[in-house]
Design a protein around this motif. Structure first.
Motif, short mmCIF file in Angstrom:
data_model
loop_
_atom_site.label_atom_id
_atom_site.label_comp_id
_atom_site.label_asym_id
_atom_site.label_seq_id
_atom_site.Cartn_x
_atom_site.Cartn_y
_atom_site.Cartn_z
N ILE A 13 23.83 50.69 -33.41
CA ILE A 13 23.78 52.12 -33.64
C ILE A 13 22.64 52.42 -34.59
CG2 ILE A 13 25.45 51.99 -35.55
CD1 ILE A 13 26.48 54.76 -34.68
N ASP A 14 21.89 53.49 -34.31
CA ASP A 14 20.79 53.89 -35.17
C ASP A 14 20.65 55.40 -35.13
OD1 ASP A 14 19.53 54.45 -32.77
OD2 ASP A 14 18.20 52.71 -32.83
N VAL A 45 34.81 50.21 -33.89
CA VAL A 45 34.37 51.33 -34.72
C VAL A 45 33.10 50.94 -35.44
CG1 VAL A 45 34.93 52.83 -36.68
CG2 VAL A 45 36.70 52.23 -35.00
N VAL A 46 32.08 51.80 -35.39
CA VAL A 46 30.81 51.55 -36.08
C VAL A 46 30.53 52.74 -36.99
CG1 VAL A 46 29.85 50.03 -34.32
CG2 VAL A 46 29.55 52.50 -34.10
N VAL A 47 29.72 52.48 -38.04
CA VAL A 47 29.44 53.51 -39.04
C VAL A 47 27.93 53.72 -39.13
CG1 VAL A 47 29.66 54.17 -41.47
CG2 VAL A 47 31.50 52.88 -40.34
N PHE A 48 27.52 55.00 -39.15
CA PHE A 48 26.12 55.34 -39.38
C PHE A 48 26.06 56.56 -40.28
CE2 PHE A 48 22.09 57.43 -38.28
CZ PHE A 48 21.21 56.37 -38.50
N ASN A 49 25.29 56.45 -41.38
CA ASN A 49 25.17 57.53 -42.38
C ASN A 49 26.56 58.02 -42.83
OD1 ASN A 49 22.40 57.46 -42.42
ND2 ASN A 49 22.13 59.20 -41.03
N GLY A 50 27.45 57.09 -43.01
CA GLY A 50 28.78 57.41 -43.51
C GLY A 50 29.73 58.00 -42.48
N GLU A 51 29.27 58.17 -41.23
CA GLU A 51 30.11 58.74 -40.17
C GLU A 51 30.63 57.61 -39.26
OE1 GLU A 51 30.92 61.96 -39.88
OE2 GLU A 51 29.76 62.41 -41.70
N ARG A 52 31.88 57.70 -38.90
CA ARG A 52 32.53 56.68 -38.08
C ARG A 52 32.52 57.11 -36.60
NH1 ARG A 52 36.18 53.24 -40.72
NH2 ARG A 52 37.67 53.44 -38.99
N TYR A 53 32.15 56.16 -35.76
CA TYR A 53 32.12 56.40 -34.32
C TYR A 53 32.93 55.29 -33.63
CZ TYR A 53 28.38 59.62 -35.46
OH TYR A 53 27.65 60.65 -36.01
N HIS A 54 33.80 55.71 -32.77
CA HIS A 54 34.64 54.77 -32.03
C HIS A 54 34.15 54.71 -30.58
CE1 HIS A 54 38.92 53.67 -30.39
NE2 HIS A 54 38.09 52.66 -30.33
N TRP A 55 33.70 53.51 -30.14
CA TRP A 55 33.25 53.37 -28.76
C TRP A 55 34.26 52.54 -27.97
CZ3 TRP A 55 32.82 48.40 -27.18
CH2 TRP A 55 32.51 47.43 -28.12
N TYR A 56 34.27 52.79 -26.66
CA TYR A 56 35.24 52.16 -25.77
C TYR A 56 34.54 51.83 -24.46
CZ TYR A 56 39.21 52.08 -22.47
OH TYR A 56 40.10 51.75 -21.48
N ILE A 57 34.70 50.58 -24.00
CA ILE A 57 34.11 50.15 -22.72
C ILE A 57 35.21 49.60 -21.83
CG2 ILE A 57 32.57 48.50 -21.57
CD1 ILE A 57 30.82 48.50 -24.04
N ALA A 58 35.21 49.99 -20.58
CA ALA A 58 36.10 49.40 -19.57
C ALA A 58 35.25 48.94 -18.39
CB ALA A 58 37.14 50.41 -19.10
N ILE A 59 35.43 47.66 -18.00
CA ILE A 59 34.74 47.10 -16.84
C ILE A 59 35.75 47.03 -15.71
CG2 ILE A 59 33.45 45.14 -15.91
CD1 ILE A 59 32.66 44.42 -18.76
N ASN A 60 35.53 47.79 -14.67
CA ASN A 60 36.51 47.91 -13.59
C ASN A 60 35.96 47.34 -12.29
OD1 ASN A 60 38.48 49.53 -15.15
ND2 ASN A 60 36.84 51.06 -15.13
#
Length: 253
Positions: A214-215, A129-144
């Motif tokens: 994140i920017d 989870v990363v935060v930018f301008n007070g907003e939370r974003y959840h990223w997910y990566i899968a290497i298959n």
């Protein structure tokens, strides 16, 4: 006169075509070892060279004139050849001196069956989870890992060109803003074709996908495309905007 001219033309064409030496190929049959170290180099059966390692693919070959010619078209000058001696010049200009093995044990390493196909990476799942301008974003990566084959040409210890087969990967990225999914997509190496030269891409594996930062432009992920077991890589900034729009930019080579 017309017949004679045609006959001369045919003779010229025949004499200019390279002729394979069946006798020289017959002398190549068997297991060959380094004269000094005794290490097994390769085994020849029929018109095929089988290498001593577990990953190199067998190679078709011919003996034309004073050259060992592999199926890829790469040729090596023969310095000396007899039923028990084979010297040639490798791609570095070094003379490789081989002798035919008389030890039955040396042939045991070639009874393992087909060379193995390598997987460049194991399946990996990671998220944060990363935060930018007070907003939370959840990223997910899968290497298959996949069964898509990539042929990589390298040189073995004798300086002979060999082919190794690798499995490529598919990367998946998902990005959430709270419970809302703003992006979800798979990535294959072909999608980077506008940024990476085609010749390189053909022999490359999409080996990694990592979150960078994140920017204001969104979330940035680093896609890495490399030639397997080599130092040559391209890194591409795969950017996911907060609107879900995706863009790519070449970063490093």
């Amino acid at each position: 006169m017309i017949f004679a001219a045609a006959l001369v033309g045919c003779n010229r064409q025949s004499s200019s075509s390279p002729t394979e030496s069946k006798e020289a190929k017959q002398m190549m049959q068997g297991v060959w070892v380094d004269e000094e170290s005794g290490d097994v180099s390769f085994q020849v059966k029929g018109d095929t060279i089988f290498y001593s390692d577990t990953t190199s693919m067998p190679s078709y070959f011919m003996i034309i004139g004073d050259s060992l010619v592999l199926g890829s078209g790469t040729s090596y000058g023969i310095i000396k050849q007899s039923p028990n001696v084979f010297w040639f010049t490798n791609q570095n200009g070094d003379v490789v001196k081989l002798q035919k093995s008389v030890d039955p044990v040396d042939s045991l390493g070639f009874e393992r069956g087909k060379p193995q196909i390598l997987t460049y990476t194991q399946q990996v799942k990671k998220d944060s989870v990363v935060v930018f301008n007070g907003e939370r974003y959840h990223w997910y990566i899968a290497i298959n890992p996949t069964k898509y084959k990539v042929v990589a040409r390298t040189y073995n210890d004798d300086g002979l060109e060999v082919e190794n087969i690798y499995y490529d990967n598919i990367m998946h990225i998902s990005v959430f803003h709270g419970a809302h999914q703003i992006f979800s997509s798979d990535f294959k190496k072909q999608q980077y074709g506008k940024l990476v030269p085609a010749g390189f891409l053909d022999e490359a594996v999409l080996g990694a996908m990592d979150f960078n930062h994140i920017d204001a432009d969104g979330l940035h992920f680093d896609a890495t495309l490399c030639r397997p077991d080599g130092a040559s890589c391209y890194m591409v900034d795969t950017q996911i905007a907060f609107t879900g729009k995706q863009t790519m930019k070449l970063m490093e080579y």
